[in-house]
Design a protein around this motif. Structure first.
Motif, PDB file in Angstrom:
ATOM      1  N   VAL A 365       0.845  -1.263  -0.085  1.00  0.00           N
ATOM      2  CA  VAL A 365       0.122  -0.095  -0.116  1.00  0.00           C
ATOM      3  C   VAL A 365       0.867   1.281  -0.212  1.00  0.00           C
ATOM      4  CG1 VAL A 365      -0.202   0.040   2.530  1.00  0.00           C
ATOM      5  CG2 VAL A 365      -2.072   0.981   0.977  1.00  0.00           C
ATOM      6  N   ARG A 366       0.163   2.148  -0.804  1.00  0.00           N
ATOM      7  CA  ARG A 366       1.375   3.492  -0.681  1.00  0.00           C
ATOM      8  C   ARG A 366       0.272   4.543  -0.366  1.00  0.00           C
ATOM      9  NH1 ARG A 366       6.537   2.784  -2.433  1.00  0.00           N
ATOM     10  NH2 ARG A 366       6.395   0.485  -2.608  1.00  0.00           N
ATOM     11  N   PRO A 367       0.531   5.700   0.541  1.00  0.00           N
ATOM     12  CA  PRO A 367       1.716   5.748   1.387  1.00  0.00           C
ATOM     13  C   PRO A 367       1.778   4.468   2.288  1.00  0.00           C
ATOM     14  CG  PRO A 367       0.385   7.128   2.311  1.00  0.00           C
ATOM     15  CD  PRO A 367      -0.266   6.766   0.801  1.00  0.00           C
ATOM     16  N   HIS A 369       3.899   1.785   3.300  1.00  0.00           N
ATOM     17  CA  HIS A 369       4.329   0.225   2.860  1.00  0.00           C
ATOM     18  C   HIS A 369       5.307  -0.324   3.962  1.00  0.00           C
ATOM     19  CE1 HIS A 369       8.507   0.426   1.015  1.00  0.00           C
ATOM     20  NE2 HIS A 369       8.072   1.380   0.796  1.00  0.00           N
ATOM     21  N   SER A 394      -2.109   5.861   7.100  1.00  0.00           N
ATOM     22  CA  SER A 394      -2.511   4.655   6.183  1.00  0.00           C
ATOM     23  C   SER A 394      -2.235   3.316   7.401  1.00  0.00           C
ATOM     24  CB  SER A 394      -1.426   4.702   5.031  1.00  0.00           C
ATOM     25  OG  SER A 394      -1.405   3.387   4.428  1.00  0.00           O
ATOM     26  N   GLY A 426      -2.332   5.281 -10.479  1.00  0.00           N
ATOM     27  CA  GLY A 426      -2.139   4.130  -9.616  1.00  0.00           C
ATOM     28  C   GLY A 426      -0.518   3.732  -9.437  1.00  0.00           C
ATOM     29  N   HIS A 427      -0.415   2.818  -8.307  1.00  0.00           N
ATOM     30  CA  HIS A 427       0.949   2.418  -8.385  1.00  0.00           C
ATOM     31  C   HIS A 427       0.940   1.188  -9.226  1.00  0.00           C
ATOM     32  CE1 HIS A 427       4.078  -0.140  -6.476  1.00  0.00           C
ATOM     33  NE2 HIS A 427       4.589   0.986  -5.992  1.00  0.00           N
ATOM     34  N   ASP A 430       1.058  -1.654  -5.899  1.00  0.00           N
ATOM     35  CA  ASP A 430       0.234  -1.692  -4.556  1.00  0.00           C
ATOM     36  C   ASP A 430      -1.003  -0.870  -4.837  1.00  0.00           C
ATOM     37  OD1 ASP A 430       2.812  -2.754  -4.027  1.00  0.00           O
ATOM     38  OD2 ASP A 430       3.628  -0.827  -2.866  1.00  0.00           O
ATOM     39  N   THR A 431      -1.665  -1.025  -3.607  1.00  0.00           N
ATOM     40  CA  THR A 431      -3.116  -0.336  -3.397  1.00  0.00           C
ATOM     41  C   THR A 431      -2.681   1.358  -2.983  1.00  0.00           C
ATOM     42  OG1 THR A 431      -4.244  -2.222  -2.687  1.00  0.00           O
ATOM     43  CG2 THR A 431      -5.052  -0.251  -1.827  1.00  0.00           C
ATOM     44  N   ARG A 432      -3.319   2.293  -3.381  1.00  0.00           N
ATOM     45  CA  ARG A 432      -2.932   3.491  -3.019  1.00  0.00           C
ATOM     46  C   ARG A 432      -4.058   3.980  -2.169  1.00  0.00           C
ATOM     47  NH1 ARG A 432      -1.543   8.235  -7.147  1.00  0.00           N
ATOM     48  NH2 ARG A 432      -0.816   9.139  -5.065  1.00  0.00           N
ATOM     49  N   ILE A 434      -6.095   7.464  -1.241  1.00  0.00           N
ATOM     50  CA  ILE A 434      -6.078   8.937  -1.660  1.00  0.00           C
ATOM     51  C   ILE A 434      -6.984   9.788  -0.754  1.00  0.00           C
ATOM     52  CG2 ILE A 434      -6.383  10.391  -3.545  1.00  0.00           C
ATOM     53  CD1 ILE A 434      -3.993   8.842  -3.829  1.00  0.00           C
ATOM     54  N   ASN A 449      -1.188  14.495  -1.515  1.00  0.00           N
ATOM     55  CA  ASN A 449      -1.551  13.297  -0.986  1.00  0.00           C
ATOM     56  C   ASN A 449      -0.141  12.531  -0.863  1.00  0.00           C
ATOM     57  OD1 ASN A 449      -1.007  12.292  -3.660  1.00  0.00           O
ATOM     58  ND2 ASN A 449      -3.294  12.212  -4.223  1.00  0.00           N
TER      59      ASN A 449
END
Ligand SMILES: Nc1nc2c(c(=O)[nH]1)N[C@H]1C(S)=C(S)[C@@H](COP(=O)(O)OP(=O)(O)OC[C@H]3O[C@@H](n4cnc5c(N)ncnc54)[C@H](O)[C@@H]3O)O[C@H]1N2
Ligand code: MOO
Length: 494
Positions: A365-367, A369, A394, A426-427, A430-432, A434, A449
Motif C-alpha cells: 500500500v502507498r503510502p 508500505h 495509512s 495508480g501504483h 500496490d494499493t493507494r 488517496i 496526498n
C-alpha cells in the motif's frame, strides 16, 4: 526517526547492510543481538526493509542453509484481515476474548455490550397517559373529579363509569380508565361536566342549512393510553451482545432500568513517538520539525475505540525503545517512525530482540508500505506506523483500525463505494489510499496526498482505496470513512 545526517544514509550503504540482515532468521538475529561483537541492537546491520521479491543471496557469504526466503509484503486486504484475526485468535468468535466490566452509563458511550440488554422492567411500566387531557371512564359526558393526576404521582383511586379526571402526559392512568380525552378534544359545560368535542374537521363552519354536529359523547376505547408493556416486557431482550453503545442505547438502557452496563473495556494503547528530530512546539529550525503525530493519533485512536494510556516521545536509541516497549502493559503498543532501514530505525531490530512474532511486515500500500504488526506477548500487540505522517494514517487505518475494532468488539463498518470524479494515477503493484472529499454522489481526489503531507487528509471526508493500476474518471472505488466525517458515534473523540 531520522537525525538529519542519518537520513542521507537511507538507500545507501546502511540499507545494503540492512538487506543482509533480511537473510537472518529470528534465532540468528537474536544471537547477534546478544553477541559480543560490539554492535548495538540498533546497528543498521540488523535493520530490515520490507520488500517484495524472491530469495536473495546472502551478501556475507553465509551458507544458504542459514538463510530464509525474503519475506513478502501482504496485500492491503490481506493485511487488514490478518490484523482483524490476530486479535481474536483462538476465540472462535468475531470478538477478541476479553473480560467484561460493569461501567456506569455515563462512561459507557462508544463501548460494546458484553451481555445482551434485557429489559429489567415492563416498558411502559404502568398504563400511561399519552396526552394532556382527561382520563375518562365509559361514555361521556363525564363528571370531573376535582383533583388531577400528574406524572410521577402515586396511583390515583379508580374511576367509576361516567367519571373523568384531569391528567398529564406520562401520568399513570387511574384503574378503570377506558380512554384519555385530549385537552383540545373536550370542553366542560356550565355545570362542570366534560363533553368530547367533534374532531377538528367537523368544527369548520357549517354550510348554510346543514344540521349542527353537536358534541360527540364518547372516545374510542383505549385511545391515547400507552398500555403497560407496550414496548417490552420485563426479561425481553432489547439489544444483543456486541451492540455499540450509542447515545440512543444509553437512553434505552436507562429507561429499561440499568445503572451500569456490562461492556468490553476499551483496548489500552501506549503511543511511542520516535524521532530525535521532533519538536513539540514552535517553528521548525535547524533540520528539526514539528511532531505531527503526537497531536493527531491519540484522538484518532479514541475514535477507533481505544483508551490512550500513554503518549511518549522516545529518542532514537535502541535500548530506550526496548525498555519503552517491554515495560508497557497496554494491549497495543503503537510506535511511529523507525520502521524503515535508516541507521536509527530501531523498530525491527527491537522486535527481533524481544522475540516478537511479526504478523505483518510491510504492506502493498502507498503510502505506508513499511507498516508492521507484531505480537509481542500472548495478548499484546505492536503496530509500527511509518514516520511519514500520511503513511502513518495509512498504517492506522490498515492495521490499527481492524485490530482495535476486534479488541473492542466493535462492528465492522459497512464497506461502500463511490465513483471517483477524476482519474487517479495508480501504483503498478500496490494499493493507494488517496484523500477525497465527497460532493453529492461523487468523490473528488485531493492533490496533496504525498506520504509526508497532511494537507489533503486534513481537508478530506474519506480515503479512497485505489487499486494497483489506478482508476479511470467515474470509476467506483471503496471508501474508508474518516471519523470526523462519518457522523454518529464516530465523532466521539473523547
Ligand atoms: N532505504 C529505504 N528508505 C526508506 C524506505 C525504504 O523502503 N527503504 N521507505 C520509505 C518510506 S515509504 C517511508 S513511509 C519511510 C518510513 O520511515 P520510518 O518509519 O523509518 O520513519 P522515519 O525515518 O523515522 O521518518 C520518516 C519521515 O517522517 C518524519 N516523521 C517521523 N515522525 C514524525 C512525526 N511524529 N511527525 C512528523 N514527521 C515525522 C521524519 O522526520 C521523516 O521525514 O521511510 C522511507 N525510507
Ligand atoms: O510508505 Mo511511504 O509513505 O510510501 O512514503
Amino acid at each position: 526517526m531520522n537525525a538529519p545526517e542519518a537520513r542521507a544514509d537511507k538507500g545507501t550503504g546502511a540499507t545494503d547492510d540492512a538487506e543482509d540482515s533480511d537473510d537472518l532468521d529470528v534465532e540468528e538475529a537474536l544471537a547477534l543481538v546478544n553477541d559480543v561483537s560490539g554492535r548495538t541492537p540498533g546497528d543498521p546491520a540488523r535493520a530490515r526493509t520490507p520488500r517484495r521479491g524472491g530469495p536473495r543471496t546472502a551478501a556475507d557469504g553465509r551458507s544458504p542453509a542459514t538463510r530464509h526466503d525474503d519475506h513478502h509484503a501482504l496485500s492491503w486486504t490481506e493485511a487488514r484481515t490478518v490484523a482483524e484475526r490476530a486479535a481474536r485468535r483462538g476465540t472462535g468468535s468475531r470478538a477478541a476474548h476479553r473480560a467484561p466490566v460493569p461501567v456506569p452509563l455515563d462512561a459507557a458511550l462508544g463501548l460494546t455490550l458484553a451481555a445482551p440488554l434485557t429489559a429489567l422492567t415492563d416498558l411502559p411500566s404502568f398504563d400511561t397517559s399519552a396526552m394532556d387531557g382527561w382520563a375518562v371512564s365509559g361514555p361521556g359526558p363525564w363528571a370531573v373529579r376535582e383533583e388531577g393526576v400528574l406524572a410521577g404521582h402515586a396511583e390515583h383511586p379508580p374511576l367509576t363509569d361516567g367519571e373523568a379526571v384531569r391528567i398529564a402526559t406520562g401520568a399513570r392512568v387511574p384503574p378503570d380508565t377506558t380512554a384519555v380525552l385530549r385537552s383540545e378534544h373536550g370542553r366542560t359545560d356550565d355545570n362542570g361536566r366534560l363533553h368530547a368535542t367533534p374532531p377538528r374537521a367537523a368544527t369548520t363552519p357549517r354550510p348554510a342549512g346543514a344540521p349542527h354536529a353537536g358534541p360527540v359523547s364518547s372516545v374510542a376505547h383505549g385511545q391515547d393510553i400507552r398500555p403497560r408493556g407496550q414496548e417490552c416486557r420485563s426479561g425481553e431482550q432489547l439489544l444483543s451482545v456486541g451492540t455499540l453503545v450509542t447515545p440512543a442505547v444509553l437512553g434505552l438502557a436507562a429507561a429499561a432500568g440499568y445503572d451500569t452496563l456490562s461492556t468490553l473495556p476499551r483496548p489500552r494503547v501506549d503511543v511511542l513517538v520516535l524521532g530525535d528530530e521532533l519538536l513539540t512546539g514552535g517553528l521548525p529550525h535547524d533540520g528539526l520539525i514539528r511532531d505531527a503525530l503526537g497531536p493527531m493519533l491519540p484522538p484518532w485512536l479514541r475514535a477507533l475505540g481505544a483508551e490512550v494510556t500513554t503518549v511518549r516521545r522516545v529518542r532514537d536509541d535502541a535500548q530506550t525503545l526496548y525498555k519503552a516497549i517491554t515495560r508497557s502493559d497496554a494491549d497495543v503498543v503503537l510506535t511511529t517512525g523507525g520502521t524503515a532501514a535508516g541507521p536509527v530505525d530501531h523498530v525491527h531490530p527491537t522486535l527481533r530482540r524481544i522475540g516478537a512474532e511479526l504478523l505483518v511486515d510491510g504492506v502493498e500500500v502507498r503510502p505506508g508500505h513499511p507498516m508492521l504488526l507484531a505480537r509481542i506477548k500472548e495478548n499484546q500487540y505492536l503496530v509500527g506506523l511509518p514516520g511519514n505522517p500520511l503513511a502513518a494514517v495509512s498504517g492506522l487505518l490498515t492495521l490499527a483500525e481492524p485490530l482495535l475494532r476486534t479488541l473492542a468488539a466493535r462492528p465492522a463498518p459497512e464497506p461502500y463505494t463511490m465513483p471517483l470524479r477524476d482519474a487517479v494515477h495508480g501504483h503498478p503493484h500496490d494499493t493507494r489510499l488517496i484523500p477525497v472529499v465527497l460532493r453529492g454522489d461523487v468523490a473528488l481526489p485531493l492533490h496533496y496526498n504525498g506520504p509526508a503531507m497532511l494537507r489533503g487528509i486534513a481537508a478530506a471526508d474519506a480515503l479512497a482505496v485505489v487499486p494497483p493500476g489506478g482508476t479511470r474518471p467515474g470509476q467506483e472505488a471503496e471508501l474508508l470513512d474518516l471519523p470526523w466525517a462519518s457522523g454518529g458515534i464516530g465523532v466521539c473523540f473523547t
